[in-house]
Design a protein around this motif. Sequence first.
Motif, PDB file in Angstrom:
ATOM      1  N   LYS A 288      -9.170   0.382 -48.466  1.00 19.49           N
ATOM      2  CA  LYS A 288     -10.369   1.441 -47.576  1.00 19.49           C
ATOM      3  C   LYS A 288      -9.787   2.005 -46.323  1.00 19.49           C
ATOM      4  CE  LYS A 288     -14.733  -0.696 -48.224  1.00 19.49           C
ATOM      5  NZ  LYS A 288     -15.641  -1.478 -48.046  1.00 19.49           N
ATOM      6  N   ALA A 289      -8.392   0.783 -46.002  1.00 14.99           N
ATOM      7  CA  ALA A 289      -7.904   1.928 -45.569  1.00 14.99           C
ATOM      8  C   ALA A 289      -6.360   2.619 -45.857  1.00 14.99           C
ATOM      9  CB  ALA A 289      -6.909   0.450 -44.230  1.00 14.99           C
ATOM     10  N   ASN A 290      -6.547   2.923 -46.878  1.00 10.45           N
ATOM     11  CA  ASN A 290      -5.086   3.470 -47.376  1.00 10.45           C
ATOM     12  C   ASN A 290      -3.529   2.722 -47.512  1.00 10.45           C
ATOM     13  OD1 ASN A 290      -6.484   6.187 -48.049  1.00 10.45           O
ATOM     14  ND2 ASN A 290      -7.379   6.493 -46.453  1.00 10.45           N
ATOM     15  N   ASP A 291      -3.980   1.518 -47.507  1.00  7.73           N
ATOM     16  CA  ASP A 291      -2.663   0.881 -46.965  1.00  7.73           C
ATOM     17  C   ASP A 291      -2.258   0.286 -48.205  1.00  7.73           C
ATOM     18  OD1 ASP A 291      -0.400  -0.797 -46.344  1.00  7.73           O
ATOM     19  OD2 ASP A 291      -1.506  -1.944 -44.676  1.00  7.73           O
ATOM     20  N   TYR A 292      -1.723   0.720 -49.192  1.00  8.43           N
ATOM     21  CA  TYR A 292      -0.967   0.818 -50.409  1.00  8.43           C
ATOM     22  C   TYR A 292       0.101  -0.167 -49.970  1.00  8.43           C
ATOM     23  CZ  TYR A 292       1.944   1.541 -54.354  1.00  8.43           C
ATOM     24  OH  TYR A 292       2.989   1.261 -55.468  1.00  8.43           O
ATOM     25  N   ASP A 293       1.067  -0.004 -49.111  1.00  6.63           N
ATOM     26  CA  ASP A 293       1.986  -1.671 -49.590  1.00  6.63           C
ATOM     27  C   ASP A 293       1.216  -2.787 -49.306  1.00  6.63           C
ATOM     28  OD1 ASP A 293       3.981   0.499 -49.337  1.00  6.63           O
ATOM     29  OD2 ASP A 293       4.121   0.560 -47.353  1.00  6.63           O
TER      30      ASP A 293
ATOM     31  N   VAL B  28      -0.460  -3.642 -52.845  1.00  9.89           N
ATOM     32  CA  VAL B  28       0.709  -4.194 -53.532  1.00  9.89           C
ATOM     33  C   VAL B  28       0.786  -5.523 -53.379  1.00  9.89           C
ATOM     34  CG1 VAL B  28       2.961  -3.672 -54.385  1.00  9.89           C
ATOM     35  CG2 VAL B  28       1.225  -1.748 -54.464  1.00  9.89           C
ATOM     36  N   ARG B  29       1.358  -5.457 -51.948  1.00 14.48           N
ATOM     37  CA  ARG B  29       2.100  -7.051 -51.818  1.00 14.48           C
ATOM     38  C   ARG B  29       0.996  -8.110 -52.382  1.00 14.48           C
ATOM     39  NH1 ARG B  29       0.243 -10.243 -47.495  1.00 14.48           N
ATOM     40  NH2 ARG B  29      -0.434  -8.167 -45.958  1.00 14.48           N
ATOM     41  N   VAL B  30      -0.601  -8.113 -51.808  1.00 13.09           N
ATOM     42  CA  VAL B  30      -1.626  -8.606 -52.362  1.00 13.09           C
ATOM     43  C   VAL B  30      -1.210  -8.782 -53.484  1.00 13.09           C
ATOM     44  CG1 VAL B  30      -3.681  -8.918 -52.351  1.00 13.09           C
ATOM     45  CG2 VAL B  30      -2.586  -8.726 -50.517  1.00 13.09           C
ATOM     46  N   ILE B  31      -1.517  -7.988 -54.473  1.00  9.93           N
ATOM     47  CA  ILE B  31      -1.879  -7.799 -55.448  1.00  9.93           C
ATOM     48  C   ILE B  31      -1.053  -8.861 -56.668  1.00  9.93           C
ATOM     49  CG2 ILE B  31      -2.034  -6.938 -58.115  1.00  9.93           C
ATOM     50  CD1 ILE B  31      -3.122  -4.418 -56.159  1.00  9.93           C
ATOM     51  N   GLU B  32       1.129  -8.313 -56.466  1.00  9.97           N
ATOM     52  CA  GLU B  32       1.948  -8.962 -56.801  1.00  9.97           C
ATOM     53  C   GLU B  32       2.271 -10.597 -56.930  1.00  9.97           C
ATOM     54  OE1 GLU B  32       5.463  -6.788 -54.752  1.00  9.97           O
ATOM     55  OE2 GLU B  32       5.005  -5.875 -56.677  1.00  9.97           O
ATOM     56  N   THR B  33       1.241 -11.065 -55.456  1.00  2.20           N
ATOM     57  CA  THR B  33       1.217 -12.186 -55.120  1.00  2.20           C
ATOM     58  C   THR B  33       0.047 -12.972 -55.780  1.00  2.20           C
ATOM     59  OG1 THR B  33       1.937 -12.299 -52.881  1.00  2.20           O
ATOM     60  CG2 THR B  33       1.063 -14.221 -53.384  1.00  2.20           C
TER      61      THR B  33
END
Length: 282
Positions: A246-251, A254-259
């Motif tokens: 929602k915040a358009n915070d791509y990085d 991705v970090r959360v998904i990879e964790t």
Amino acid sequence: MSNFNFEEAIDNLSNDDVKVRKEAIESLVGITDESAIEPLIKATTDDNAQVRFKAAEILGNMGDVAVDKLIEEFKNAEGKDKRFIAFALKETEDKRVIPYFVEAVDDDDFGVRKVAVRALGELQAEDELDTIAKCLEDEDWGVKLAAIQALGDLATEDSIKLIKDARKTEEDKDFKKSCNKAIKKAQKRQKAKESGEAIVKVIPMSTIKEMEKTNVQKAIKEYERYVEAKQAKDAPYKRLCVLYRKANDYDNEVRVIETACEVFADNDKKLAYFEKRLAKLK
């Protein structure tokens, strides 16, 4: 909910009507704009306690962006005004503030001393054990209890011994109960450290979910504690993905998904969800 935009909220922080000021401060929850720092610092001296506390909470949740200005204000503030700046500094969870809290355990205001010693425990200032221990002799009961809690946060053999020694010399039953609780917490943390677990304080997911409605910034901060601890609950990771999207915070998404992929590597069903989400992002 308030209809104030950013500029209106800032302007109305100085409105004569306390109801308007309360509405204005609520409008600024979750803000990270540096231009809000000075007005919010001023709001920590508001006549209304609710406005003061909320302003300090917002500043604390702003993190790094507000630390330097908060430190400067903290060095110059006095009495009750300093208490709210101290609270804001504690909430930033930035270890750069440790030296200022070390000095503050000798502050004239008991409220400042209480926040300072509590912060030293939460920030894991193990090198300041003697500073925290000194607060066990404070004339204010609340400061003494905060020192016990701080020693429990440190969870070292030396800090536990200090709690036990304080328990022996104090006759008050409530104080002894606080000591027992702190010792139990410290011993639990010690076991976690020995097993290699991350020591992270988390609050219930249901509480954070409700928090999303009023303070998304704070909710993200609390969800991130679950990620930091790499806890095997997929809900915090999923909520963070939604909020970062929602915040358009791509990085950060991705970090959360990879964790999450690392944490749920042995759980095919949960892993598949995050791998699919990651694939859509790349």
